[in-house]
Design an enzyme around this catalytic site. Structure first.
Site, PDB file in Angstrom:
ATOM      1  N   HIS A 166       3.013  56.834  42.501  1.00 47.81           N
ATOM      2  CA  HIS A 166       3.044  55.405  42.797  1.00 47.81           C
ATOM      3  C   HIS A 166       3.032  55.238  44.302  1.00 47.81           C
ATOM      4  CE1 HIS A 166       3.631  53.959  38.776  1.00 47.81           C
ATOM      5  NE2 HIS A 166       4.560  54.866  38.569  1.00 47.81           N
ATOM      6  N   CYS A 208      -1.845  53.381  43.665  1.00 50.78           N
ATOM      7  CA  CYS A 208      -2.222  52.016  44.018  1.00 50.78           C
ATOM      8  C   CYS A 208      -2.317  51.930  45.540  1.00 50.78           C
ATOM      9  CB  CYS A 208      -1.145  51.025  43.537  1.00 50.78           C
ATOM     10  SG  CYS A 208      -0.911  51.069  41.760  1.00 50.78           S
TER      11      CYS A 208
END
Lengths: 288, 651
Positions: A166, A208
């Site tokens: 992440h 991301c």
């Protein structure tokens, strides 16, 4: 006085000459070679891979399977285990929620078990943290750290650094507790350059807003590609209704698919060809 | 003084403003459904609906078989219907044998507990078992509970809660994804869950014999209670959330169940409801109300708020709340839209989702109001109408505080003057303000004496309940004959009792006041300040616990009690007296008992019981705050305005 000078000159010669000897390492078969100036390619003699999964917990299964998929592909294409550093932040195969205990899949057809035999994980569980990662890159270890946990590269090594987990604007989250910032990563690569620990680096990141992670790089001979721009999310490819979660991310899926298809004529493949296969429709984000 | 008036002296404008705010607050309550947001799952680990559920018609058949067998068994022990403990024990033993047939590792146990029903203590029995997850470490668990009833209506292939749980256990035996143990608790009353939970969480020592073994499964992360009539098809899934004193489970639990149901094919907008069947408050759908207030969302919202205000849990899941375990009750309403296998699939899907949790639910809201299972309003939004409703009360309270402070302040000019006079050797006379200091201070204390009355009212029935109810029964029976014949006889009787007791109390407090003040005049505004302190503290603070109750309390208290005061005008005094009559405690109790289809003594009993069991707010509010407030307000409007000091600065 003259005697001292001659002795000093001889000592200097003995010190300087060995430093010109090139370190020998096992050569490897081909990996996708980058399209670069011919002068560099003569210096490249060995390949390394650093594959990092930074997130733990069951719902981040796909990050583990991303790394294991890369591990399998990289090994198949020729880099030996001794030159691959795998960092997995969690153990999905033995998670009680896994309906296929002992196995990790990155496809819902379950044809390929990525966690079979001969999987060597070098950093596992809580050992995957920012400090260890930077120590690994820069080579500054405690003397007690084993060889298998060290990146024993030299100035002729091409390194693939693949990170997944992440992330966000100029950071990557490690283990839900800390972050690696793009500045620290850039400085680590700079140290590697000044310590002559690499020839070229291919830096791939699947999180991301991944493209922000390499924005601060200032060392030469690094090609970086991320899966999404600032403000974009990277999406998972498909989910597995047996396991009840997503098993692979799109960027990684298309990368690995590319290499599965190109196995026969791997010597003539260029990075540009790989990069051309990414497009917004497939990924849902801009990989640049 | 040429300076502009201080704020608290603009009483009239402030009062108008606060009335406007109050009306805006009332109106905004009706606007909740339009501003409600759609729910979303906050906890990423849950991933509801992403795993395929394998609960099939085979499992449903097992459930139907168990249900049918149990009903047949209950018919054979009909002769025990007079002896509830034995009946309870036989049923429990049957269930234990059934669970043992299912799985040798299950080790079902019978847990006996005491329940007091209709004044007597009885022993009852319930069954609990722990299904251990083979790969997990046994530190966390999820609880599934249900009840068995006296009689189940026999329906072909009907599935009751008992059948469902037994079939789920059978299904989970072969599943490989369990990371938490499953606790199954099958009880015959709602109190059973409470006693079991108390024992589960009580400090314990190792069992000395096999009978003492109480299998535990670590900390319980979540609990789902099933309240199913034995039907084979259903129309709607109903969720009941309210627990003790209106406490709610984490919204993510509801969100998970809704999403799993949606993935299984249920139309969650229409076929999922928060209102149990039959609807508990039919007056909410009465034709006398305007259309905007009887839409499904408004009805759901008001039902939700009334349930929360009552403080009574809407199912046995409420007991889990005291141990910070999120729990809901899932029920169905009869109909033909869906097959009962869907309930099993929703249950197993929810279990799988909760199984993915790493820690207790903590990401989503604990304080919310729901207009439907998919529309919510969080505390940040619903507190605004509450604040508006409380505005008159608080504005008035603050004004009184300023007035009081003004009487207590000795102006610097007086102090300087006094020093100057002393230096000159002249005598010092008290300033104007200081003449009102002592009466004002003592008046506040007199107002607080009513709080002492409230404390006595609160404590007395707890200790002398038997005595008081005995006296009450005596009075009722003594007056039964004449009163029953007079129309509204009982209502008048309650009023008379209240007036007589109230007058005695006020008399007693009056003599205490006289003792305190002596010859000093009573200061009405400080007296009012004193009597408003309990209510101004209670309502805002308790609103954090039970928002609905305090909203309703504020809606009654704020308009009536904010602007009371002694006055010259006879018409004004009459109107104030009338207002106080309408909201007097007997009138309120009678109104509530009318809408609740009960009578006043039973209502009072219930209020006390509910406070003792569930810590609901009705009893403390009534005794500690409201009755003293009402009596003091009656005393306040009976004060003559001339009784305060000659200066009329605070008018």
């Amino acid at each position: 006085h003259l005697r001292t000078i001659v002795l000093l000159l001889c000592a200097l010669l003995f010190i300087i000459i060995p430093s010109y000897a090139s370190p020998s390492s096992s050569s490897s078969s081909s990996t996708p070679s980058s399209s670069h100036a011919p002068s560099n390619s003569t210096r490249h003699t060995n390949n390394w891979a650093v594959l990092v999964c930074t997130s733990r917990f069951w719902f981040n299964y796909r990050h583990i399977s991303n790394v294991l998929g890369f591990y399998r592909t990289v090994k198949k294409l020729g880099i030996p285990d001794s030159q691959i550093i795998v960092m997995l932040a969690d153990d999905m195969a033995c998670n009680p929620r896994n309906v296929y205990p002992g196995s990790i899949f990155n496809n819902e057809n379950h044809k390929l078990d990525l966690y079979g035999e001969h999987v060597e994980v070098d950093y596992r569980g809580y050992e995957v943290n920012v400090e260890n990662f930077i120590r690994l890159l820069t080579g500054r270890h405690d003397p007690s750290v084993t060889r298998s946990k060290r990146l024993l590269t030299d100035e002729r090594s091409n390194i693939l650094v693949y990170m997944t987990g992440h992330g966000g604007d100029e950071f990557l989250k490690f283990q839900d507790a800390e972050e690696l910032s793009s500045h620290d990563l850039a400085d680590a690569f700079a140290q590697m350059h000044s310590k002559k620990r690499y020839n070229e680096i291919l830096f791939m990141v699947d999180t991301c807003q991944a493209n922000t992670l390499y924005k601060q790089f200032y060392s030469p001979n690094i090609i970086a590609i991320g899966s999404s721009r600032l403000g974009e999310n990277s999406y998972s490819h498909h989910s597995d209704s047996d396991l009840g979660l997503s098993v692979i991310d799109r960027f990684t899926y298309h990368t690995l698919e590319f290499f599965e298809n190109k196995q026969r004529n791997i010597n003539n493949v260029s990075l540009l060809q790989l990069f051309k296969t990414y497009n917004y429709d497939k990924l849902g984000s801009h990989a640049e | 003084m040429s300076a502009p008036l201080p704020l608290y002296q603009r009483r009239k404008q402030l009062r108008v403003l606060s009335v406007v705010l109050f009306l805006v607050g009332l109106f905004s309550l009706t606007q909740f459904p339009q501003h409600a947001h759609r729910t979303y799952v906050s906890e990423n680990a849950l991933m509801p609906g992403s795993a395929r559920v394998d609960y099939s018609s085979k499992d449903l058949e097992a459930a139907a078989r168990t249900t049918h067998d149990f009903i047949q068994f209950q018919k054979t022990i009909k002769h025990l219907s007079g002896d509830l403990p034995s009946w309870s024990r036989s049923c429990a033993e049957w269930i234990v044998s059934r669970l043992q047939d299912l799985n040798c590792d299950l080790d079902p146990r019978i847990f006996s507990y005491n329940v007091s029903l209709a004044g007597r203590q009885e022993t009852r029995y319930q069954v609990y078992a722990v299904l251990k997850a083979p790969k997990a470490d046994g530190t966390e668990s999820i609880a599934l509970t249900t009840r068995w009833h006296w009689h189940h209506k026999e329906a072909a292939n009907g599935v009751s809660g008992l059948g469902l749980l037994v079939s789920i256990l059978g299904h989970l035996r072969t599943s490989r994804w369990m990371a938490k143990d499953i606790i199954v608790l099958i009880s015959d009353t709602d109190q059973g869950v409470r006693s079991w939970l108390d024992k589960y969480h009580a400090p314990h020592t190792y069992a000395s014999s096999d009978d003492d073994v109480f299998p535990r499964a670590g900390s319980i992360q979540a609990a789902i209670n099933f309240d199913l009539p034995a039907t084979s098809t259903f129309d709607q899934i109903t969720l009941s959330l309210e627990g003790y004193n209106g406490q709610l489970p984490n919204l993510d639990l509801t969100n998970t169940i809704v999403r799993v149901a949606r993935v299984e094919g249920l139309n969650t907008d229409h076929k999922m409801s928060l209102i149990a069947h039959p609807a508990p408050y039919p007056f909410l759908s009465s034709p006398y109300l305007p259309d905007e207030l009887t839409t499904p969302m408004m009805t759901t919202l008001f039902t939700f708020m009334i349930n929360q205000a009552k403080g009574v849990p809407t199912g046995p899941h409420g007991a889990f709340n005291t141990y910070h375990i999120d729990a809901v009750t899932v029920g169905v309403s009869p109909g033909t839209s869906y097959n009962s296998v869907m309930i099993g699939r929703v249950a197993v899907g929810t279990l799988r989702s909760l199984n993915n949790l790493l820690e207790r639910l903590h990401q989503s809201f604990y304080f919310y109001v729901l207009c439907s299972p998919t529309h919510y309003l969080s505390i940040g939004e619903y507190m605004i109408p509450f604040g508006l409703l409380v505005a008159p009360l608080l504005v008035e309270f603050l004004c009184l505080v300023f007035v009081f402070a003004d009487t207590q302040v000795t102006r610097p000019r007086d102090i300087a003057e006094a020093h100057m006079l002393k230096r000159e050797g002249k005598t010092v006379t008290q300033g104007e303000h200081s003449m009102r200091q002592l009466p004002a201070l003592l008046s506040v204390v007199c107002g607080l004496l009513f709080l002492a009355l409230g404390l006595a009212l609160y404590v007395l029935p707890l200790f002398a309940r038997r005595l008081l109810s005995g006296v009450g029964v005596l009075v009722m029976e003594a007056t039964l004959f004449p009163v029953g014949y007079i129309p509204f006889g009982y209502e008048i009787e309650f009023f008379l009792i209240y007036v007589i007791l109230g007058a005695i109390a006020v008399r007693l407090l009056g003599s205490a006041t006289r003792a305190l003040l002596g010859d000093l005049p009573i200061d009405p505004s400080s007296f009012k300040l004193g009597i408003m302190i309990p209510v101004a503290v209670f309502i805002p603070c308790m609103s954090l616990l039970n928002f609905s109750f305090c909203t309703m309390a504020a809606a009654i208290v704020a308009p009536v009690y904010s602007f009371l005061g002694p006055s010259y005008n006879h018409k004004q005094r009459l109107m104030q007296a009338l207002a106080l009559l309408i909201v007097s405690p007997p009138a309120l109790l009678m109104a509530i008992s009318y809408f609740g289809n009960t009578n006043v003594p039973a209502l009072m009993d219930a209020i006390l019981d509910q406070h003792l069991l569930y810590r609901s707010l009705a009893y403390p509010f009534l005794t500690l705050v409201y009755i003293p407030l009402h009596l003091a307000a009656c005393r306040l409007i009976s004060l003559s305005p001339y009784e305060h000091s000659p200066t009329k600065k605070d008018k």
